[in-house]
Write an enzyme that holds these catalytic residues in place. Structure first.
Site, PDB file in Angstrom:
ATOM      1  N   ARG A  68       0.830  -1.207   0.000  1.00  0.00           N
ATOM      2  CA  ARG A  68       0.000   0.000   0.000  1.00  0.00           C
ATOM      3  C   ARG A  68       0.863   1.255   0.000  1.00  0.00           C
ATOM      4  NH1 ARG A  68      -2.858   2.374   4.747  1.00  0.00           N
ATOM      5  NH2 ARG A  68      -4.478   3.761   3.966  1.00  0.00           N
ATOM      6  N   HIS A  72       0.600   4.360  -2.540  1.00  0.00           N
ATOM      7  CA  HIS A  72       0.392   5.732  -2.082  1.00  0.00           C
ATOM      8  C   HIS A  72       1.526   6.651  -2.508  1.00  0.00           C
ATOM      9  CE1 HIS A  72      -2.975   5.390   1.109  1.00  0.00           C
ATOM     10  NE2 HIS A  72      -3.123   4.453   0.192  1.00  0.00           N
ATOM     11  N   ASN A 100      -2.657   8.676   4.907  1.00  0.00           N
ATOM     12  CA  ASN A 100      -1.416   7.932   5.136  1.00  0.00           C
ATOM     13  C   ASN A 100      -1.114   7.638   6.599  1.00  0.00           C
ATOM     14  OD1 ASN A 100      -0.704   7.678   2.428  1.00  0.00           O
ATOM     15  ND2 ASN A 100       0.394   9.624   2.392  1.00  0.00           N
ATOM     16  N   HIS A 200      -6.278  -5.930  -2.292  1.00  0.00           N
ATOM     17  CA  HIS A 200      -7.047  -6.014  -1.052  1.00  0.00           C
ATOM     18  C   HIS A 200      -7.235  -7.458  -0.597  1.00  0.00           C
ATOM     19  CE1 HIS A 200      -9.070  -1.805  -1.755  1.00  0.00           C
ATOM     20  NE2 HIS A 200      -7.804  -1.733  -1.414  1.00  0.00           N
TER      21      HIS A 200
END
Length: 332
Positions: A68, A72, A100, A200
């Site tokens: 992740r 990001h 974040n 996910h």
């Protein structure tokens, strides 16, 4: 007539922006290649793998936040390591933006960077290290896992602005139109959206990221009608309306295993986020979900590697742009 003309102009402008973003991303990505450090730091991938394993072996749940973190990083200013920078007295950095605050694993990146610097000082960027760690962390999970060759040659950015996390990172409540526009602005297509959403399949989420689907979906104290009612009952047992602490598995029962179960859950209307459920609202993403949920000859692992390489090309700095940070949390 005037309304039609203004709408046409707006659509044209949006398409033009998307085209320009795609061209810029493609041009920048041409500076990346597999084996970029073959002469300047030939042992870099071995070092990254060894140090990453020291963290993932005892704590496999770190793989999801590291994956992740790479996502990001790339969606804000491109894959330039800007998510790794600390805030200063004059600037609030990306890592302190609300989207974040739940990121974990910065200590892994720092440990890898220290090891790489001791072998090849001033050569390997933090952005490249993050891309490699994300790949290696996923590949170290149990069972069959995807693996992809990571083109390298990124350089580190010097700017990190908290506000940009809100305008660039697609939140969990986006609908399918918003998701498609967000991904297109980064040079990613609809298939990439369906594939990367499959990330996910590992990891957990705070209740606050989806509780509105359970308790106040439309502002009237109702539940999201696209959510399977039985699944919703189970979620309510774990998450109260104001819960900001508890974590829920994104792929119940196999959140430590990188597999296709995510798509089976989404097909059954058991995707945890609105953005997961949204994949059923577009023909192309819906068809991909059904393919992975029902077909024996899965393509997900191969597709995931392809889309990760594309994502890793977003807005990269190459050549003389940016810098090679000595410490990932600080500009030189």
């Amino acid at each position: 007539m005037a309304l039609e003309k203004s709408t046409t102009v707006l659509v044209f402008m949006q398409l033009t922006i998307l085209f320009v973003c795609s061209v810029v991303n493609l041009a920048n990505a041409q500076g990346l290649k597999v084996g970029f450090y073959e002469k300047t730091c030939p042992s870099v991938e071995k070092i990254v793998k060894q140090i990453t394993a020291k963290f993932i072996s005892p704590a496999p749940t770190l793989a999801a936040p590291l994956l992740r973190m790479h996502f990001h990083d790339c969606f804000v200013r491109g894959c330039d390591g800007s998510v790794l920078l600390n805030s200063t007295k004059d600037n609030v950095a990306e890592k302190d933006g609300i989207p974040n605050l739940s990121l974990r694993g910065f200590q892994v990146i720092d440990a890898v960077k220290t090891a790489v610097e001791s072998k090849c000082p001033g050569v390997v960027s933090c952005a490249d290290i993050l891309a490699l760690v994300a790949r290696d962390a996923v590949s170290m999970l149990s069972g069959p896992v995807p693996y992809w060759k990571v083109p390298l040659g990124r350089r580190d950015g010097r700017v990190s602005i908290m506000e940009e996390t809100f305008t660039n990172l697609p939140p969990a409540f986006f609908d399918i139109s918003q998701l498609k526009l967000s991904f297109a602005s980064k040079g990613l297509n609809v298939k990439d959206l369906a594939v990367l959403s499959g990330g996910h399949t590992i990891g957990t989420s705070q209740c606050s990221s989806f509780s509105s689907r359970l308790y106040n979906f439309s502002g009237k104290g109702d539940m999201d009608p696209s959510l399977d009612s039985e699944y919703a009952v189970n979620l309510k047992k774990k998450c109260k309306p104001t819960d900001t602490i508890n974590l829920v598995e994104m792929d119940p029962g196999s959140f430590k295993t990188f597999d296709e179960d995510y798509y089976t859950l989404v097909a059954k209307r058991r995707g945890l986020f609105q953005s997961d459920a949204a994949l059923l609202d577009d023909k192309e993403t819906r068809d991909y979900v059904k393919l992975q949920a029902t077909t024996q000859g899965y393509t997900f692992f191969e597709d995931f590697g392809v889309s990760m390489v594309k994502m890793g090309n977003i807005g990269v700095l190459t050549g003389e742009a940016g810098e090679i940070r000595r410490t990932c949390a600080l500009v030189n």
